[in-house]
Scaffold this motif. Structure first.
Motif, PDB file in Angstrom:
ATOM      1  N   ASN A   1      -2.067   3.640  -4.026  1.00 57.35           N
ATOM      2  CA  ASN A   1      -1.783   2.509  -4.906  1.00 57.35           C
ATOM      3  C   ASN A   1      -1.736   1.249  -4.052  1.00 57.35           C
ATOM      4  O   ASN A   1      -1.012   1.194  -3.058  1.00 57.35           O
ATOM      5  CB  ASN A   1      -0.434   2.679  -5.610  1.00 57.35           C
ATOM      6  CG  ASN A   1      -0.424   3.864  -6.543  1.00 57.35           C
ATOM      7  OD1 ASN A   1      -1.267   3.969  -7.418  1.00 57.35           O
ATOM      8  ND2 ASN A   1       0.508   4.766  -6.339  1.00 57.35           N
ATOM      9  N   ILE A   2      -2.504   0.243  -4.446  1.00 56.64           N
ATOM     10  CA  ILE A   2      -2.499  -1.030  -3.748  1.00 56.64           C
ATOM     11  C   ILE A   2      -2.125  -2.103  -4.755  1.00 56.64           C
ATOM     12  O   ILE A   2      -2.769  -2.243  -5.793  1.00 56.64           O
ATOM     13  CB  ILE A   2      -3.866  -1.352  -3.122  1.00 56.64           C
ATOM     14  CG1 ILE A   2      -4.254  -0.257  -2.130  1.00 56.64           C
ATOM     15  CG2 ILE A   2      -3.835  -2.730  -2.459  1.00 56.64           C
ATOM     16  CD1 ILE A   2      -5.632  -0.405  -1.570  1.00 56.64           C
TER      17      ILE A   2
ATOM     18  N   ILE B   1       0.869  -1.173   0.000  1.00 53.40           N
ATOM     19  CA  ILE B   1       0.000   0.000   0.000  1.00 53.40           C
ATOM     20  C   ILE B   1       0.904   1.220   0.000  1.00 53.40           C
ATOM     21  O   ILE B   1       1.749   1.376   0.885  1.00 53.40           O
ATOM     22  CB  ILE B   1      -0.918   0.015   1.241  1.00 53.40           C
ATOM     23  CG1 ILE B   1      -1.728  -1.278   1.293  1.00 53.40           C
ATOM     24  CG2 ILE B   1      -1.806   1.258   1.223  1.00 53.40           C
ATOM     25  CD1 ILE B   1      -2.443  -1.498   2.591  1.00 53.40           C
ATOM     26  N   GLU B   2       0.735   2.069  -1.008  1.00 52.48           N
ATOM     27  CA  GLU B   2       1.614   3.223  -1.165  1.00 52.48           C
ATOM     28  C   GLU B   2       0.792   4.485  -1.406  1.00 52.48           C
ATOM     29  O   GLU B   2      -0.144   4.483  -2.201  1.00 52.48           O
ATOM     30  CB  GLU B   2       2.566   2.984  -2.327  1.00 52.48           C
ATOM     31  CG  GLU B   2       3.644   4.016  -2.455  1.00 52.48           C
ATOM     32  CD  GLU B   2       4.705   3.608  -3.471  1.00 52.48           C
ATOM     33  OE1 GLU B   2       5.756   4.255  -3.481  1.00 52.48           O
ATOM     34  OE2 GLU B   2       4.486   2.670  -4.245  1.00 52.48           O
TER      35      GLU B   2
ATOM     36  N   LEU C   1     -12.052   0.487   0.858  1.00 51.69           N
ATOM     37  CA  LEU C   1     -11.482   1.816   0.588  1.00 51.69           C
ATOM     38  C   LEU C   1     -12.578   2.861   0.493  1.00 51.69           C
ATOM     39  O   LEU C   1     -12.430   3.977   0.994  1.00 51.69           O
ATOM     40  CB  LEU C   1     -10.655   1.802  -0.692  1.00 51.69           C
ATOM     41  CG  LEU C   1      -9.278   1.186  -0.568  1.00 51.69           C
ATOM     42  CD1 LEU C   1      -8.614   1.108  -1.936  1.00 51.69           C
ATOM     43  CD2 LEU C   1      -8.405   1.970   0.389  1.00 51.69           C
ATOM     44  N   ARG C   2     -13.663   2.509  -0.128  1.00 52.49           N
ATOM     45  CA  ARG C   2     -14.772   3.449  -0.238  1.00 52.49           C
ATOM     46  C   ARG C   2     -15.297   3.798   1.156  1.00 52.49           C
ATOM     47  O   ARG C   2     -15.571   4.956   1.460  1.00 52.49           O
ATOM     48  CB  ARG C   2     -15.881   2.844  -1.089  1.00 52.49           C
ATOM     49  CG  ARG C   2     -17.013   3.807  -1.310  1.00 52.49           C
ATOM     50  CD  ARG C   2     -17.949   3.314  -2.364  1.00 52.49           C
ATOM     51  NE  ARG C   2     -18.991   4.304  -2.508  1.00 52.49           N
ATOM     52  CZ  ARG C   2     -20.236   4.024  -2.794  1.00 52.49           C
ATOM     53  NH1 ARG C   2     -20.602   2.799  -3.004  1.00 52.49           N
ATOM     54  NH2 ARG C   2     -21.121   4.977  -2.891  1.00 52.49           N
ATOM     55  N   ARG C   3     -15.422   2.796   2.015  1.00 47.22           N
ATOM     56  CA  ARG C   3     -15.884   3.019   3.384  1.00 47.22           C
ATOM     57  C   ARG C   3     -14.900   3.898   4.150  1.00 47.22           C
ATOM     58  O   ARG C   3     -15.294   4.777   4.909  1.00 47.22           O
ATOM     59  CB  ARG C   3     -16.061   1.680   4.084  1.00 47.22           C
ATOM     60  CG  ARG C   3     -16.800   1.803   5.392  1.00 47.22           C
ATOM     61  CD  ARG C   3     -17.016   0.455   5.994  1.00 47.22           C
ATOM     62  NE  ARG C   3     -16.078   0.370   7.104  1.00 47.22           N
ATOM     63  CZ  ARG C   3     -15.711  -0.726   7.694  1.00 47.22           C
ATOM     64  NH1 ARG C   3     -16.154  -1.879   7.266  1.00 47.22           N
ATOM     65  NH2 ARG C   3     -14.884  -0.693   8.703  1.00 47.22           N
TER      66      ARG C   3
ATOM     67  N   ALA D   1     -13.292 -11.666  -5.959  1.00 52.47           N
ATOM     68  CA  ALA D   1     -13.934 -11.233  -4.715  1.00 52.47           C
ATOM     69  C   ALA D   1     -13.057 -10.223  -3.978  1.00 52.47           C
ATOM     70  O   ALA D   1     -13.560  -9.244  -3.430  1.00 52.47           O
ATOM     71  CB  ALA D   1     -14.216 -12.437  -3.816  1.00 52.47           C
ATOM     72  N   HIS D   2     -11.752 -10.430  -3.982  1.00 56.61           N
ATOM     73  CA  HIS D   2     -10.854  -9.503  -3.292  1.00 56.61           C
ATOM     74  C   HIS D   2     -10.876  -8.124  -3.922  1.00 56.61           C
ATOM     75  O   HIS D   2     -10.774  -7.124  -3.216  1.00 56.61           O
ATOM     76  CB  HIS D   2      -9.431 -10.051  -3.257  1.00 56.61           C
ATOM     77  CG  HIS D   2      -9.217 -11.002  -2.128  1.00 56.61           C
ATOM     78  ND1 HIS D   2      -7.981 -11.438  -1.765  1.00 56.61           N
ATOM     79  CD2 HIS D   2     -10.080 -11.593  -1.263  1.00 56.61           C
ATOM     80  CE1 HIS D   2      -8.095 -12.254  -0.742  1.00 56.61           C
ATOM     81  NE2 HIS D   2      -9.358 -12.369  -0.421  1.00 56.61           N
ATOM     82  N   ARG D   3     -10.997  -8.051  -5.226  1.00 54.88           N
ATOM     83  CA  ARG D   3     -11.090  -6.733  -5.875  1.00 54.88           C
ATOM     84  C   ARG D   3     -12.287  -5.959  -5.329  1.00 54.88           C
ATOM     85  O   ARG D   3     -12.187  -4.782  -5.011  1.00 54.88           O
ATOM     86  CB  ARG D   3     -11.202  -6.893  -7.382  1.00 54.88           C
ATOM     87  CG  ARG D   3      -9.929  -7.318  -8.030  1.00 54.88           C
ATOM     88  CD  ARG D   3     -10.056  -7.343  -9.548  1.00 54.88           C
ATOM     89  NE  ARG D   3      -8.875  -7.918 -10.121  1.00 54.88           N
ATOM     90  CZ  ARG D   3      -8.795  -9.166 -10.583  1.00 54.88           C
ATOM     91  NH1 ARG D   3      -9.851  -9.940 -10.581  1.00 54.88           N
ATOM     92  NH2 ARG D   3      -7.674  -9.634 -11.078  1.00 54.88           N
TER      93      ARG D   3
END
Length: 112
Positions: free
Chosen positions: A67-68, A59-60, A98-100, A89-91
């Motif tokens: 960027n993940i 994670i950057e 991230l949205r949360r 599913a992970h996507r």
């Protein structure tokens, strides 16, 4: 659900994510079920390994951009079969988390 199915094949239970605020310890510490491999001001690298697969997450931060990058190395047939439903599913899971995180819900005004 993941733990219940995967445990039958010798996969370590992960117990999900804590969901709470976490104070990152240091390299070698844990973040939920991940090992913290690298921890810098703008970059964090996490790993999780078992006999079926190795996962590395980087994670950057680049200004306001996140960027993940995820890398998975499978070791056997179960690892490859496991990744067939898990990859898409992970996507979705990462996008929702991230949205949360980035778009917290605003409390609705009370009707009245």
């Amino acid at each position: 659900m993941r733990d219940a199915i995967s445990a039958r094949f010798g996969v370590k239970r992960i117990g999900g994510f804590s969901g709470g605020l976490v104070e990152l310890s240091q390299v070698g510490g844990q973040l939920d079920f991940f090992l913290i491999e690298r921890l810098e001001d703008t970059k964090m690298t996490l790993t999780a390994r078992d006999r079926h697969l190795d996962v590395m997450i980087c994670i950057e931060m680049d200004g306001c951009k996140i960027n993940i990058t995820a890398s998975v190395v499978t070791h056997n047939l179960f690892g490859r079969l496991y990744m067939i439903p898990v990859a898409p599913a992970h996507r979705l899971i990462v996008w929702l988390q991230l949205r949360r995180l980035l778009l917290p819900t605003v409390p609705k005004p009370h009707a009245g």
